[in-house]
Write an enzyme that holds these catalytic residues in place. Structure first.
Site, PDB file in Angstrom:
ATOM      1  N   HIS A  35      40.058 -20.021  39.030  1.00 46.23           N
ATOM      2  CA  HIS A  35      39.267 -21.231  39.298  1.00 46.23           C
ATOM      3  C   HIS A  35      39.465 -21.695  40.738  1.00 46.23           C
ATOM      4  O   HIS A  35      38.494 -21.970  41.458  1.00 46.23           O
ATOM      5  CB  HIS A  35      39.695 -22.330  38.324  1.00 46.23           C
ATOM      6  CG  HIS A  35      39.105 -23.669  38.607  1.00 46.23           C
ATOM      7  ND1 HIS A  35      38.010 -24.166  37.931  1.00 46.23           N
ATOM      8  CD2 HIS A  35      39.445 -24.631  39.500  1.00 46.23           C
ATOM      9  CE1 HIS A  35      37.709 -25.364  38.402  1.00 46.23           C
ATOM     10  NE2 HIS A  35      38.577 -25.668  39.349  1.00 46.23           N
ATOM     11  N   GLU A  36      40.717 -21.780  41.169  1.00 44.09           N
ATOM     12  CA  GLU A  36      40.992 -22.266  42.526  1.00 44.09           C
ATOM     13  C   GLU A  36      40.480 -21.283  43.581  1.00 44.09           C
ATOM     14  O   GLU A  36      39.957 -21.688  44.617  1.00 44.09           O
ATOM     15  CB  GLU A  36      42.493 -22.525  42.699  1.00 44.09           C
ATOM     16  CG  GLU A  36      43.053 -23.600  41.778  1.00 44.09           C
ATOM     17  CD  GLU A  36      42.335 -24.934  41.930  1.00 44.09           C
ATOM     18  OE1 GLU A  36      41.874 -25.256  43.049  1.00 44.09           O
ATOM     19  OE2 GLU A  36      42.225 -25.661  40.925  1.00 44.09           O
TER      20      GLU A  36
ATOM     21  N   HIS B  52      36.814 -21.830  44.278  1.00 43.98           N
ATOM     22  CA  HIS B  52      36.488 -22.860  45.275  1.00 43.98           C
ATOM     23  C   HIS B  52      36.481 -22.262  46.681  1.00 43.98           C
ATOM     24  O   HIS B  52      35.608 -22.572  47.497  1.00 43.98           O
ATOM     25  CB  HIS B  52      37.507 -23.997  45.210  1.00 43.98           C
ATOM     26  CG  HIS B  52      37.317 -24.940  44.067  1.00 43.98           C
ATOM     27  ND1 HIS B  52      36.122 -25.572  43.803  1.00 43.98           N
ATOM     28  CD2 HIS B  52      38.201 -25.382  43.120  1.00 43.98           C
ATOM     29  CE1 HIS B  52      36.265 -26.358  42.740  1.00 43.98           C
ATOM     30  NE2 HIS B  52      37.507 -26.248  42.306  1.00 43.98           N
TER      31      HIS B  52
ATOM     32  N   GLU C 117      32.947 -27.873  40.526  1.00 44.87           N
ATOM     33  CA  GLU C 117      33.910 -27.543  39.479  1.00 44.87           C
ATOM     34  C   GLU C 117      33.323 -26.529  38.498  1.00 44.87           C
ATOM     35  O   GLU C 117      34.005 -25.585  38.078  1.00 44.87           O
ATOM     36  CB  GLU C 117      34.320 -28.812  38.733  1.00 44.87           C
ATOM     37  CG  GLU C 117      35.233 -29.731  39.519  1.00 44.87           C
ATOM     38  CD  GLU C 117      36.540 -29.066  39.878  1.00 44.87           C
ATOM     39  OE1 GLU C 117      37.038 -28.213  39.107  1.00 44.87           O
ATOM     40  OE2 GLU C 117      37.069 -29.379  40.954  1.00 44.87           O
TER      41      GLU C 117
END
Length: 276
Positions: A148-149, A152, A206
């Site tokens: 997920h990070e 970004h 997100e």
């Protein structure tokens, strides 16, 4: 030289900056199986090089502070575990950006009760022990967090937010610089640092990171369905006050359903990776 001429010369950099404010729609990544294909509005105000430079500086400062407090990479087993997962995820980033596997990746673990993890532009990753210990996190769940990070960073969400901030702040910068009380370079640097370290992501960003994360996990041989159990654990952890990591990563029923749906979509990738 007249006062008016002095102001005009001071304002020249700002006028030049304003001329660059026209945004272009770009697609910073390949869409992947999960179909992340939103056209992003990128202002020329903040370059990719500026973001990477500021991230490198900010990351060095974070590591320096952690080292002074004896909080940097204290548990060799934890560090090895986190880096092993990162090393499996990084090659999979090529599915979204061909240049990403070649970034100057760094991965470190910070001893802190904070339930947190992040990835700065250019692949600067930190995982906090509070995340690992409080959740009794599995490797699959940790891959979901890190994926997920990384999502970004792949989508340049930091640069996107920095561009938005610079456009919003342009008026105040123009006044300050015209009066000789501001420095454009310093203000740009501070804005980039702010969006790298503190400003929350939008819900759209997100969602994109969630979807990219499950695909990265699946391609790397980690069960993408672990993202669902991860968010369930996060929701239970906070009680009436969610942990700081959750405050900018809101977990709700809609999000959980979305993650579950996209995890199922990438299951063939997971099964293929496991078969290799």
């Amino acid at each position: 030289m007249s006062a008016l001429r002095k102001i005009s010369r001071r304002a020249a950099p700002v006028l030049a900056l304003a001329a660059l404010c026209a945004c272009q729609s770009v697609q910073t990544t390949q869409s992947g199986v999960v179909g992340v294909d939103r056209k992003q509005s990128m202002s020329f105000l903040v370059s990719e090089a500026d973001m990477e430079k500021s991230a490198t500086q900010a990351y060095a400062q974070v590591l320096s502070d952690a080292k002074k407090k004896n909080q940097l990479d204290q548990d060799p087993a934890q560090v090895a575990r986190v880096r092993t997962i990162a090393n499996r995820l990084i090659p999979s980033t090529a599915a979204f950006r061909s240049d990403a596997p070649g970034w100057k990746w760094e991965v470190n673990v910070i001893t802190s009760s904070e339930v947190n993890a992040w990835c700065m532009p250019g692949g600067k990753i930190a995982v906090y022990t509070g995340l690992i210990n409080s959740l009794k996190i599995t490797d699959d769940e940790l891959a979901a967090v890190m994926g997920h990070e990384i999502g970004h960073a792949l989508r340049e969400h930091g640069r996107e937010r920095a561009s938005e901030q610079m456009v919003q702040n342009l008026g105040a910068q123009a006044v300050g610089i015209a009066l000789g009380i501001g420095d454009l370079g310093a203000q740009l640097t501070q804005t980039v640092l702010n969006v790298t370290m503190s400003l929350p992501h939008s819900r759209t960003q997100e969602t994109e990171a969630d979807r990219i994360g499950v695909e990265l996990a699946a391609r790397s041989g980690y069960d993408p369905r672990a993202a669902v159990s991860l968010w369930q654990k996060m929701g239970k952890l906070g009680g009436s006050k969610p942990p700081e990591w959750l405050s900018t990563h809101p977990s709700d029923q809609t999000r959980t359903r979305d993650v579950e749906s996209y995890a199922e979509r990438v299951m063939p990738l997971y099964e293929g990776a496991r078969a290799r």
